[in-house]
Design an enzyme around this catalytic site. Structure first.
Site, PDB file in Angstrom:
ATOM      1  N   ASP A 123       0.756  -1.357  -0.039  1.00 40.28           N
ATOM      2  CA  ASP A 123      -0.048  -0.192   0.008  1.00 40.28           C
ATOM      3  C   ASP A 123       0.975   1.073   0.008  1.00 40.28           C
ATOM      4  OD1 ASP A 123      -2.218  -0.982   0.170  1.00 40.28           O
ATOM      5  OD2 ASP A 123      -2.732  -1.053   2.140  1.00 40.28           O
ATOM      6  N   LYS A 144      -1.963   2.167  -5.902  1.00 38.64           N
ATOM      7  CA  LYS A 144      -2.343   3.061  -7.145  1.00 38.64           C
ATOM      8  C   LYS A 144      -1.879   2.253  -8.468  1.00 38.64           C
ATOM      9  CE  LYS A 144      -1.665   7.721  -5.954  1.00 38.64           C
ATOM     10  NZ  LYS A 144      -0.541   8.632  -5.564  1.00 38.64           N
ATOM     11  N   MET A 255      -7.864   8.958   9.203  1.00 41.36           N
ATOM     12  CA  MET A 255      -8.716   9.530   8.146  1.00 41.36           C
ATOM     13  C   MET A 255      -9.591  10.775   8.346  1.00 41.36           C
ATOM     14  SD  MET A 255      -9.530   5.771   6.627  1.00 41.36           S
ATOM     15  CE  MET A 255      -9.836   4.910   8.285  1.00 41.36           C
TER      16      MET A 255
HETATM   17  N1  SAH Z   1      -3.729   0.710   9.433  1.00 37.70           N
HETATM   18  C1  SAH Z   1      -3.296   1.789   9.637  1.00 37.70           C
HETATM   19  C2  SAH Z   1      -4.287   2.883   9.353  1.00 37.70           C
HETATM   20  C3  SAH Z   1      -4.758   2.862   7.887  1.00 37.70           C
HETATM   21  S1  SAH Z   1      -6.245   4.022   7.683  1.00 37.70           S
HETATM   22  C4  SAH Z   1      -2.512   1.918  10.800  1.00 37.70           C
HETATM   23  O1  SAH Z   1      -2.689   1.071  11.814  1.00 37.70           O
HETATM   24  O2  SAH Z   1      -1.961   2.744  11.316  1.00 37.70           O
HETATM   25  C5  SAH Z   1      -5.104   5.313   7.155  1.00 37.70           C
HETATM   26  C6  SAH Z   1      -5.113   6.184   7.905  1.00 37.70           C
HETATM   27  O3  SAH Z   1      -3.674   6.172   8.905  1.00 37.70           O
HETATM   28  C7  SAH Z   1      -4.510   7.645   7.093  1.00 37.70           C
HETATM   29  O4  SAH Z   1      -5.351   8.410   6.650  1.00 37.70           O
HETATM   30  C8  SAH Z   1      -3.948   8.508   8.421  1.00 37.70           C
HETATM   31  O5  SAH Z   1      -4.956   9.025   9.288  1.00 37.70           O
HETATM   32  C9  SAH Z   1      -3.171   7.487   9.228  1.00 37.70           C
HETATM   33  N2  SAH Z   1      -1.849   7.312   9.011  1.00 37.70           N
HETATM   34  C10 SAH Z   1      -1.219   6.188   8.316  1.00 37.70           C
HETATM   35  N3  SAH Z   1       0.228   6.705   8.376  1.00 37.70           N
HETATM   36  C11 SAH Z   1       0.391   7.700   8.731  1.00 37.70           C
HETATM   37  C12 SAH Z   1       1.397   8.448   8.710  1.00 37.70           C
HETATM   38  N4  SAH Z   1       2.790   8.157   8.565  1.00 37.70           N
HETATM   39  N5  SAH Z   1       1.271   9.865   9.327  1.00 37.70           N
HETATM   40  C13 SAH Z   1       0.018  10.180   9.521  1.00 37.70           C
HETATM   41  N6  SAH Z   1      -1.134   9.540   9.337  1.00 37.70           N
HETATM   42  C14 SAH Z   1      -1.005   8.352   9.303  1.00 37.70           C
END
Ligand code: SAH
Length: 344
Positions: A123, A144, A255
Site C-alpha cells: 500500500d 495506485k 482519515m
Molecule cells: N492500518 C493503519 C491505518 C490505515 S487508515 C494503521 O494502523 O496505522 C489510513 C490512515 O492512517 C491515514 O488516513 C492517516 O490518518 C493514518 N496514517 C497512517 N500512516 C500515517 C502517517 N505516517 N502519518 C500520519 N497519518 C498516518
C-alpha cells in the site's frame, strides 16, 4: 526446444490432478486457449473415444499412474501432446503490518516475512521506499494503478489469492497495523475461503505512533486514562459525538482531515469545551512531518492547510507534548523538517 504456438481460441485439454495442474490451466487460459480438464486417467474411459478432440493435450506430470495409455492413444490419432511440469506446493499469504512509514518501525517478524517473500503487494502508506533493500520479491503497488485509480479491494484479494495458489509466498504489506482500519479481517477471510494458509503480523499503528512522533502520549497519568481510536472516513453521528464527548479520554482520529470540521462542530454541540487542545500530525515519520496545535474552537481555521495522511488528537494529552517541547517529538519534527528541506 521451445515452440511458440498461437493458442487463441484453440481447445486445450489439460490432464492431471487439480492441484498439480493449477498453474498449467492458468498459463493456457492466459494464452487464450479454451481449456477443458481431465483430472484422473479413468475419466476418459479406457478404450472409448476422448470426450472431444482437442487441438492439444497438455499433460501435467502429477505422479498418478495410468496417464500413459491415454496419451499414447492421443498421439496415435494425431493429437499434439505437450509435457507440462506439475505446480509446486501451494504458497501462503502473510499480512504484514508495515508501521507508519519508516522501515525502522517494522517488526523483526515483518522484516523476516519480507525477506522470504516471492511477491509483495504493498500500500501507499507502507514503508515502500525501503522495500527493494528488504526483499528480492516482485513488488506490486496496489495502492495506485498506473491510471492513478486505486486497485479495488476485491481485486487486491483476488490478486493475492491467485498468486499464492500459483505457489508464491505472498506478503500483503499494509500501513500501520493490518487490523486497525486496514481491512485485514476481510483479506484473511478471502484467504480462508480460497483455502490458502494465512497469518497476520501485527504492526506499529499510526494511531499511537504518529501522535508519539509529535511528542504526544495517547495516555498520561492524571491526564487521560483511556483513548479511543475513531475513523473519520465518514462523518460521525450525533450519538457518537455525544458518546465520545462523554468519555473524557483522548480521541484519536485516522482519515479525519475531510471530516475535521464536522467532528469539531459535533463535539462542541455535544458539550466539549472550546479550549480542549487538539493536534493534527501530518506525514508522521516522513519528510515534511508537521504538527499543528490549536483547540477545538480554533482547529477548523488552524488546520485549513492540512492534508492526508494525518492523525488528529483531541484531549488534554496534547498539552503534555507542549510541556515537553524541546524533547523527543518537537526535536524529531525539526529533524524531519530539515530533512525535507534538504530533499526539496
Ligand atoms: N492500518 C493503519 C491505518 C490505515 S487508515 C494503521 O494502523 O496505522 C489510513 C490512515 O492512517 C491515514 O488516513 C492517516 O490518518 C493514518 N496514517 C497512517 N500512516 C500515517 C502517517 N505516517 N502519518 C500520519 N497519518 C498516518
Amino acid at each position: 526446444m521451445q515452440l511458440s504456438i498461437d493458442l487463441s481460441g484453440r481447445e486445450v485439454l489439460v490432464t492431471g490432478s487439480d492441484f498439480a495442474a493449477r498453474q498449467a490451466v492458468r498459463r493456457f487460459e492466459a494464452a487464450g486457449a479454451v481449456v477443458s480438464r481431465l483430472s484422473t486417467p479413468q475419466g476418459a474411459g479406457q478404450d472409448g473415444p476422448l470426450p472431444e478432440r482437442p487441438f492439444l493435450v497438455a499433460a501435467v506430470d502429477d505422479g498418478q499412474p495410468g496417464w500413459e495409455a491415454l496419451l499414447d492413444r492421443c498421439r496415435t490419432v494425431g493429437i499434439l501432446v505437450s509435457a507440462e511440469p506439475a505446480a509446486g506446493p501451494a504458497g501462503h499469504i502473510t499480512l504484514v503490518g508495515g508501521g507508519p512509514g519508516s522501515a525502522e518501525l517494522l517488526t523483526v517478524a515483518a522484516v523476516a516475512a519480507l525477506r522470504d517473500a516471492d511477491v509483495v503487494f504493498y500500500d501507499r502508506l507502507a514503508p515502500c521506499q525501503e522495500l527493494p533493500a528488504l526483499t528480492s520479491a516482485e513488488l506490486v503497488d496496489v495502492g495506485k494503478k498506473p491510471g492513478h485509480h486505486k486497485v479495488s479491494q476485491s481485486d487486491i484479494e483476488k490478486l493475492m489469492v491467485e498468486s499464492a495458489l500459483a505457489g508464491n509466498n505472498v506478503v500483503r504489506l499494509k500501513g500501520g497495523d493490518p487490523y486497525v482500519f486496514g481491512r485485514g479481517g476481510e483479506e484473511v477471510a478471502s484467504c480462508v475461503a480460497a483455502g490458502v494458509p494465512v497469518r497476520v503480523i501485527s504492526g506499529v499503528t499510526s494511531a499511537i505512533s504518529v501522535p508519539a512522533a509529535a511528542g504526544i502520549p495517547v495516555t498520561h497519568r492524571e491526564v487521560s486514562h483511556m483513548f479511543t481510536v475513531v475513523s473519520g472516513h465518514a462523518p460521525l453521528t450525533e450519538k457518537e459525538h455525544t458518546h465520545l464527548a462523554g468519555l473524557g479520554g483522548t480521541i484519536v482520529v485516522l482519515m479525519g482531515i475531510g471530516t475535521l470540521h464536522q467532528l469539531a462542530a459535533g463535539l462542541r454541540r455535544a458539550g466539549m469545551r472550546a479550549d480542549m487542545p487538539m493536534a493534527v500530525v501530518e506525514r508522521g515519520y516522513r519528510p515534511g512531518q508537521r504538527t499543528t496545535i490549536a483547540d477545538l474552537g480554533t482547529i477548523a481555521t488552524a488546520a485549513a492547510g492540512c492534508s492526508n495522511p494525518a492523525v488528529l488528537v483531541i484531549g488534554d494529552v496534547v498539552k503534555v507534548a507542549e510541556a515537553n517541547r524541546g524533547t523527543a517529538g518537537a526535536a524529531a519534527d525539526l529533524d524531519r523538517l530539515a530533512a525535507s528541506l534538504m530533499e526539496a
